[in-house]
Design a protein around this motif. Structure first.
Motif, mmCIF file in Angstrom:
data_model
loop_
_atom_site.group_PDB
_atom_site.id
_atom_site.type_symbol
_atom_site.label_atom_id
_atom_site.label_comp_id
_atom_site.label_asym_id
_atom_site.label_seq_id
_atom_site.Cartn_x
_atom_site.Cartn_y
_atom_site.Cartn_z
ATOM 1 N N MET A 1 0.825 -1.198 0.000
ATOM 2 C CA MET A 1 0.000 0.000 0.000
ATOM 3 C C MET A 1 0.867 1.258 0.000
ATOM 4 S SD MET A 1 -3.149 1.040 -0.156
ATOM 5 C CE MET A 1 -4.430 0.068 0.633
ATOM 6 N N ALA A 2 1.981 1.198 0.718
ATOM 7 C CA ALA A 2 2.899 2.341 0.736
ATOM 8 C C ALA A 2 3.474 2.605 -0.654
ATOM 9 C CB ALA A 2 4.028 2.087 1.741
ATOM 10 N N ILE A 3 3.782 1.521 -1.376
ATOM 11 C CA ILE A 3 4.310 1.672 -2.744
ATOM 12 C C ILE A 3 3.239 2.253 -3.662
ATOM 13 C CG2 ILE A 3 5.143 0.393 -4.757
ATOM 14 C CD1 ILE A 3 6.480 -1.561 -2.792
ATOM 15 N N ILE A 4 2.002 1.758 -3.530
ATOM 16 C CA ILE A 4 0.907 2.261 -4.362
ATOM 17 C C ILE A 4 0.705 3.756 -4.141
ATOM 18 C CG2 ILE A 4 -1.599 2.178 -4.720
ATOM 19 C CD1 ILE A 4 -1.474 -0.828 -4.112
ATOM 20 N N ASP A 5 0.679 4.154 -2.867
ATOM 21 C CA ASP A 5 0.384 5.555 -2.536
ATOM 22 C C ASP A 5 1.602 6.469 -2.635
ATOM 23 O OD1 ASP A 5 -2.252 5.001 -2.082
ATOM 24 O OD2 ASP A 5 -2.079 4.825 0.087
ATOM 25 N N GLY A 6 2.793 5.870 -2.709
ATOM 26 C CA GLY A 6 3.999 6.683 -2.755
ATOM 27 C C GLY A 6 4.294 7.346 -1.417
ATOM 28 N N LEU A 7 3.921 6.669 -0.320
ATOM 29 C CA LEU A 7 4.117 7.211 1.025
ATOM 30 C C LEU A 7 5.008 6.296 1.848
ATOM 31 C CD1 LEU A 7 0.396 8.218 1.749
ATOM 32 C CD2 LEU A 7 2.220 9.694 0.894
ATOM 33 N N GLU A 8 5.526 6.809 2.949
ATOM 34 C CA GLU A 8 6.342 6.022 3.875
ATOM 35 C C GLU A 8 5.442 5.418 4.946
ATOM 36 O OE1 GLU A 8 9.513 5.435 3.511
ATOM 37 O OE2 GLU A 8 9.800 6.779 1.798
ATOM 38 N N GLN A 9 5.663 4.134 5.240
ATOM 39 C CA GLN A 9 4.823 3.468 6.228
ATOM 40 C C GLN A 9 4.820 4.203 7.572
ATOM 41 O OE1 GLN A 9 6.608 -0.589 5.316
ATOM 42 N NE2 GLN A 9 4.560 -1.213 5.957
ATOM 43 N N ASN A 10 6.006 4.618 8.039
ATOM 44 C CA ASN A 10 6.084 5.250 9.361
ATOM 45 C C ASN A 10 5.446 6.625 9.399
ATOM 46 O OD1 ASN A 10 8.104 6.212 7.684
ATOM 47 N ND2 ASN A 10 9.519 6.638 9.351
ATOM 48 N N HIS A 11 5.193 7.228 8.222
ATOM 49 C CA HIS A 11 4.538 8.536 8.180
ATOM 50 C C HIS A 11 3.018 8.414 8.135
ATOM 51 C CE1 HIS A 11 8.403 10.446 6.299
ATOM 52 N NE2 HIS A 11 8.500 10.225 7.606
ATOM 53 N N VAL A 12 2.534 7.198 7.948
ATOM 54 C CA VAL A 12 1.104 6.972 7.759
ATOM 55 C C VAL A 12 0.413 6.560 9.062
ATOM 56 C CG1 VAL A 12 -0.581 5.518 6.581
ATOM 57 C CG2 VAL A 12 1.370 6.421 5.323
ATOM 58 N N ILE A 13 1.076 5.722 9.832
ATOM 59 C CA ILE A 13 0.480 5.218 11.073
ATOM 60 C C ILE A 13 0.079 6.390 11.968
ATOM 61 C CG2 ILE A 13 0.814 3.778 13.115
ATOM 62 C CD1 ILE A 13 0.707 2.242 10.474
ATOM 63 N N GLY A 14 -1.176 6.350 12.439
ATOM 64 C CA GLY A 14 -1.676 7.399 13.330
ATOM 65 C C GLY A 14 -2.350 8.548 12.618
ATOM 66 N N LYS A 15 -2.316 8.556 11.274
ATOM 67 C CA LYS A 15 -2.964 9.633 10.526
ATOM 68 C C LYS A 15 -4.333 9.167 10.025
ATOM 69 C CE LYS A 15 0.989 12.392 9.020
ATOM 70 N NZ LYS A 15 2.010 11.759 9.857
ATOM 71 N N THR A 16 -5.256 10.139 9.869
ATOM 72 C CA THR A 16 -6.592 9.809 9.382
ATOM 73 C C THR A 16 -6.588 9.696 7.869
ATOM 74 O OG1 THR A 16 -7.330 12.093 9.074
ATOM 75 C CG2 THR A 16 -7.562 11.152 11.289
ATOM 76 N N ILE A 17 -7.648 9.101 7.349
ATOM 77 C CA ILE A 17 -7.742 8.929 5.903
ATOM 78 C C ILE A 17 -7.817 10.272 5.187
ATOM 79 C CG2 ILE A 17 -8.755 6.618 5.918
ATOM 80 C CD1 ILE A 17 -11.501 7.889 5.854
ATOM 81 N N PHE A 18 -8.405 11.278 5.839
ATOM 82 C CA PHE A 18 -8.524 12.580 5.179
ATOM 83 C C PHE A 18 -7.212 13.362 5.223
ATOM 84 C CE2 PHE A 18 -12.925 11.650 6.618
ATOM 85 C CZ PHE A 18 -13.469 11.462 5.356
#
Length: 458
Positions: free
Chosen positions: A22-39
């Motif tokens: 999912m991180a590759i699909i979105d182009g995001l870092e896993q550790n930057h995503v945890i704890g953030k909302t979908i919006f």
């Protein structure tokens, strides 16, 4: 690593699990995503368009829906998503979403459609035919009875606008026949659009065929489909049996009503499109395997053209080889003049599972390895699959008419006499094909066919 993205949120919409895919699909870092909302992660989504939010707030399941969104880095992503609410003791405690990335595929087809539209618009402005069909009946080579019969039907099909169904194994030239029908018809000045149904993901096919309307799904824009682009011309659908059954039903409706409606659209547009379809498996087999709707088959099978395999028209191999030699001489700027008798016999004895396309590749391969000033294709220039898998039956010497011939029919007697005569003259001419053809008063190509027919080896 699994090839499906997985995103899990708690009941507040906070990310608690986010896998590497999912991180590759979105182009995001896993550790930057945890704890953030979908919006926070996907600012382009709203409470109405976010499938995760709908699962959390309303318990709505979403299965294999296409979404286009913008992530927090401004990157446009297109995925096929499935989203499910998570329950504990009957209460929603979170949601899980799986995603398959189709961003590149969508971009490729969008670019193809846009470039095609620009090409058609440019040609119309310059009063040039917008058709992309380049083949004509004069380009279809062959003298065998079964091939000429198929082409005769195709030429008659060019006089009408009825649907045509072409059946033929891979490499037999189905699209060449479809283009020839278009170019010989009154629709020649109009577009010819070809689509391989097996090459497009089913999730994209409906939008590609019928177009989309802004707001039809997340990220959808107003866009023409290939039916609109082919309006007034011909639409060729190859490998029809690979088309999703639900879309087959929608295609049937278009054929019956002659109208299309874009995805998310409220109005219908009248279409004037001639449909030519093709399959590489027998229609009866497709019906039996339930990969082709019977009602669609009967609607499309108004004119049926069956293309023979190369194995079924081996008499055409010599003239096809001559054609490919001329073609590749132009391509490679060489001066190859012919093919040796030995090499041609190997071509005649091979079964050609890839049909004419495989024969073309075999001759092209020979041009790639032949010495620059060499004028004759030899057996060693052919692919090993051809030179080593040819079947040469042992041939007996000339046989004499004996009493048993009294039980043979006249056609068999004639064939026996012809075979014996060819063998006798062939031996007298030291098994030289050119000399034998001259002695018999026939063309070299005709003699080569007879040698193959009677299994007479050089």
């Amino acid at each position: 690593m699994v090839n499906v993205g997985v995103h899990v949120v708690d009941k507040q919409g906070m990310t608690v699990y986010y896998n590497e895919t999912m991180a590759i699909i979105d182009g995001l870092e896993q550790n930057h995503v945890i704890g953030k909302t979908i919006f926070q992660l996907y600012p382009s989504l709203t409470v109405e368009t976010s499938t995760i939010n709908l699962a959390l707030k309303k318990g709505i399941e979403t299965v294999e829906v296409m979404q286009t969104y913008v992530n927090m880095k401004g990157k446009h992503i297109t995925t096929i998503n499935s989203t499910y609410p998570l329950y504990e003791d009957g209460e929603i405690i979170g949601a899980v979403e799986t995603a398959k990335d189709i961003t590149r595929v969508v971009r490729m087809y969008d670019q193809t459609l846009e470039l095609r539209k620009q090409l058609f618009d440019t040609k119309k402005k310059e009063r040039i035919s917008p058709s992309t069909a380049v083949y004509h009946f004069s380009d279809l080579i062959g003298d065998s009875t079964n091939f000429r019969h198929a082409i005769a039907i195709a030429k008659k099909a060019a006089r009408t606008t009825s649907p045509v169904l072409i059946y033929g194994a891979t490499g037999t030239g189905k699209e060449l026949v479809a283009q020839s029908i278009h170019n010989a018809s009154s629709r020649r000045p109009q577009p010819f659009i070809a689509l391989n149904c097996a090459a497009v993901p089913k999730e994209l096919m409906e939008g590609l065929m019928f177009g989309t309307t802004k707001g039809a799904f997340t990220g959808a824009v107003d866009k023409q489909g290939i039916f609109e682009q082919a309006n007034g011309g011909t639409l060729f659908l190859d490998e029809l049996n690979s088309l999703d059954l639900l879309l087959q039903a929608k295609l049937l409706r278009v054929l019956q009503d002659r109208k299309i409606r874009r995805i998310g659209g409220k109005t219908e547009k009248e279409m004037d499109v001639r449909i030519i379809t093709a399959m590489n498996i027998p229609p009866e087999q497709a019906l039996q395997q339930k990969v082709l709707r019977s009602d669609l088959y009967f609607r499309l099978n108004v004119l049926h053209i069956e293309l023979p395999t190369l194995k079924e028209r081996k008499a055409d191999i010599p003239i096809l080889v001559e054609h490919f030699i001329r073609k590749f001489n132009d391509t490679f700027m060489t001066n190859v003049k012919n093919i040796s008798d030995d090499a041609l016999q190997h071509l005649l004895q091979y079964d050609w599972p890839g049909n004419i396309r495989e024969l073309s590749h075999a001759i092209e391969r020979a041009f790639n390895i032949i010495d620059y000033h060499y004028e004759t294709i030899e057996k060693d220039h052919l692919p090993t699959s051809v030179s080593e898998r040819s079947h040469f039956p042992q041939v007996e010497g000339p046989t004499r008419f004996i009493a048993t011939t009294a039980n043979m029919s006249l056609p068999h007697l004639i064939e026996k006499f012809e075979r014996d005569t060819i063998i006798r003259v062939f031996n007298e001419c030291n098994r030289n094909i050119s000399k034998t053809a001259n002695a018999l008063g026939v063309k070299r190509q005709a003699l080569q066919y007879k040698l193959h027919k009677y299994q007479i080896r050089k």
